[in-house]
Design a protein around this motif. Structure first.
Motif, PDB file in Angstrom:
ATOM      1  N   VAL A 183      -4.728 -13.543   3.921  1.00 12.54           N
ATOM      2  CA  VAL A 183      -4.058 -12.512   3.125  1.00 12.54           C
ATOM      3  C   VAL A 183      -2.472 -12.802   3.248  1.00 12.54           C
ATOM      4  N   VAL A 184      -1.974 -12.605   2.208  1.00 17.49           N
ATOM      5  CA  VAL A 184      -0.306 -12.592   2.060  1.00 17.49           C
ATOM      6  C   VAL A 184      -0.024 -11.659   1.167  1.00 17.49           C
ATOM      7  N   ILE A 185       0.989 -10.961   1.491  1.00 19.14           N
ATOM      8  CA  ILE A 185       1.791  -9.875   0.696  1.00 19.14           C
ATOM      9  C   ILE A 185       3.212 -10.029   0.439  1.00 19.14           C
ATOM     10  N   ALA A 186       3.760  -9.805  -0.628  1.00 22.46           N
ATOM     11  CA  ALA A 186       5.157 -10.037  -0.991  1.00 22.46           C
ATOM     12  C   ALA A 186       5.869  -9.128   0.049  1.00 22.46           C
ATOM     13  N   ASP A 187       7.016  -9.530   0.748  1.00 24.70           N
ATOM     14  CA  ASP A 187       7.895  -9.075   1.508  1.00 24.70           C
ATOM     15  C   ASP A 187       8.152  -7.519   1.373  1.00 24.70           C
ATOM     16  N   GLU A 188       8.568  -7.184  -0.009  1.00 25.97           N
ATOM     17  CA  GLU A 188       8.789  -5.690  -0.343  1.00 25.97           C
ATOM     18  C   GLU A 188       7.669  -4.933  -0.463  1.00 25.97           C
ATOM     19  N   TRP A 189       6.440  -5.433  -0.400  1.00 25.70           N
ATOM     20  CA  TRP A 189       5.166  -4.450  -0.451  1.00 25.70           C
ATOM     21  C   TRP A 189       4.392  -4.618   0.896  1.00 25.70           C
ATOM     22  N   GLN A 190       4.882  -5.105   1.665  1.00 26.69           N
ATOM     23  CA  GLN A 190       4.125  -5.056   3.146  1.00 26.69           C
ATOM     24  C   GLN A 190       4.482  -3.631   3.679  1.00 26.69           C
ATOM     25  N   ARG A 191       3.542  -3.342   4.282  1.00 22.48           N
ATOM     26  CA  ARG A 191       3.289  -1.707   5.265  1.00 22.48           C
ATOM     27  C   ARG A 191       3.376  -0.547   4.045  1.00 22.48           C
ATOM     28  N   ALA A 192       2.934  -1.135   2.843  1.00 23.54           N
ATOM     29  CA  ALA A 192       2.533   0.049   1.804  1.00 23.54           C
ATOM     30  C   ALA A 192       1.292   0.149   1.388  1.00 23.54           C
ATOM     31  N   GLY A 193       0.252  -0.333   1.992  1.00 18.29           N
ATOM     32  CA  GLY A 193      -1.229  -0.082   1.692  1.00 18.29           C
ATOM     33  C   GLY A 193      -1.685  -1.397   0.816  1.00 18.29           C
ATOM     34  N   LEU A 194      -0.705  -2.099   0.391  1.00 16.91           N
ATOM     35  CA  LEU A 194      -1.516  -3.112  -0.481  1.00 16.91           C
ATOM     36  C   LEU A 194      -2.471  -4.027   0.222  1.00 16.91           C
ATOM     37  N   GLY A 195      -2.002  -4.480   1.405  1.00 15.58           N
ATOM     38  CA  GLY A 195      -2.917  -5.407   2.139  1.00 15.58           C
ATOM     39  C   GLY A 195      -4.248  -4.823   2.545  1.00 15.58           C
ATOM     40  N   SER A 196      -4.446  -3.557   3.047  1.00 20.90           N
ATOM     41  CA  SER A 196      -5.651  -2.881   3.224  1.00 20.90           C
ATOM     42  C   SER A 196      -6.341  -2.708   1.963  1.00 20.90           C
ATOM     43  N   ALA A 197      -5.819  -2.488   0.648  1.00 23.19           N
ATOM     44  CA  ALA A 197      -6.654  -2.237  -0.365  1.00 23.19           C
ATOM     45  C   ALA A 197      -7.380  -3.827  -0.806  1.00 23.19           C
ATOM     46  N   LEU A 198      -6.485  -4.725  -0.846  1.00 27.24           N
ATOM     47  CA  LEU A 198      -6.943  -6.180  -1.025  1.00 27.24           C
ATOM     48  C   LEU A 198      -7.970  -6.669  -0.164  1.00 27.24           C
ATOM     49  N   THR A 199      -7.850  -6.011   1.151  1.00 21.85           N
ATOM     50  CA  THR A 199      -8.835  -6.621   2.116  1.00 21.85           C
ATOM     51  C   THR A 199      -9.996  -5.680   2.064  1.00 21.85           C
ATOM     52  N   ALA A 200      -9.922  -4.486   1.634  1.00 22.67           N
ATOM     53  CA  ALA A 200     -11.083  -3.679   1.422  1.00 22.67           C
ATOM     54  C   ALA A 200     -11.890  -4.268   0.405  1.00 22.67           C
TER      55      ALA A 200
END
Length: 231
Positions: free
Chosen positions: A141-158
């Motif tokens: 999983v890779v998330i744009a720096d400005e979107w890290q710790r905003a819940g996007l990684g969790s939503a993508l992984t789910a």
């Protein structure tokens, strides 16, 4: 490149990014006050709701997404690239881009989060089934720096977990930089169980059993394909 004639769109996205980070902080604070068993479900529902408000869509990666993924990579910090590729990485080759986008959505699945405001790639999550164990897949999983710790990684992984279960995968394996605490938090948040299976120098190998699907989560997330035979 993004048209200079639409600065208001980029400004809107920056404002919404700040709101997402505030939402993530609030959701995390609320979740810590609840029972541990409810933490994952509450966080994922909150993350999905925040993404819907922010105009983020999640869809399957397509062959035509090479430029989108390349531009997303170019915006990553050197540290984010190092953690994702376990070493310095300055560019993606044409063969790597083909590999990342020409996928069969069965043994190799990839989902991309895209901003509806700017059209930019905000993150990618993928799994690749192991040839010697068809019930296990490597995950990244890779998330744009400005979107890290905003819940996007969790939503993508789910959403990726849902796709993996549809394809008969029971667990993910991951090779992480030992300093990548963010990835470990993400796995703990979305896995039924997580265990360390090996260490080698500066890397750590994990296996995560895939959690049951969150009731109602499918309706909240964009679906790349129907999951025949799975309730």
């Amino acid at each position: 490149m993004y048209p200079a004639m639409f600065p208001e769109l980029l400004a809107a996205e920056r404002r919404k990014t700040m709101h997402a980070q505030a939402d993530a902080f609030r959701l995390g604070k609320q979740a810590r006050a609840t029972r541990p068993a409810s933490h994952g479900h509450r966080f994922l529902y909150g993350a999905v709701a925040a993404l819907r408000r922010l105009g983020v869509s999640i869809r399957p990666v397509e062959p035509g997404d090479a430029t989108l993924i390349s531009e997303g990579f170019d915006r990553l910090s050197a540290e984010s690239r190092r953690l994702r590729f376990l070493g310095p990485k300055t560019s993606l080759s044409s063969s790597e881009l083909r590999y990342f986008t020409d996928i069969d959505h069965h043994d190799h699945e990839a989902l991309i989060a895209v901003s509806r405001f700017s059209g930019r790639s905000l993150g990618v999550a993928r799994f690749i089934r192991l040839a010697d164990d068809p019930t296990t897949a490597d995950v990244a999983v890779v998330i744009a720096d400005e979107w890290q710790r905003a819940g996007l990684g969790s939503a993508l992984t789910a959403r990726l977990v849902e796709r993996a279960r549809c394809e008969g995968i029971a667990r993910f394996s991951a090779l992480l930089d030992a300093e990548n605490e963010g990835a470990r938090r993400l796995m703990r948040r979305t896995a039924a169980s997580l265990r360390l299976v090996g260490r080698d120098g500066g890397t750590m190998s994990y296996e995560m059993e895939l959690a049951p699907l969150v009731p109602g989560l499918r309706r909240a997330l964009a679906r790349p394909a129907d999951c025949v035979g799975v309730a």
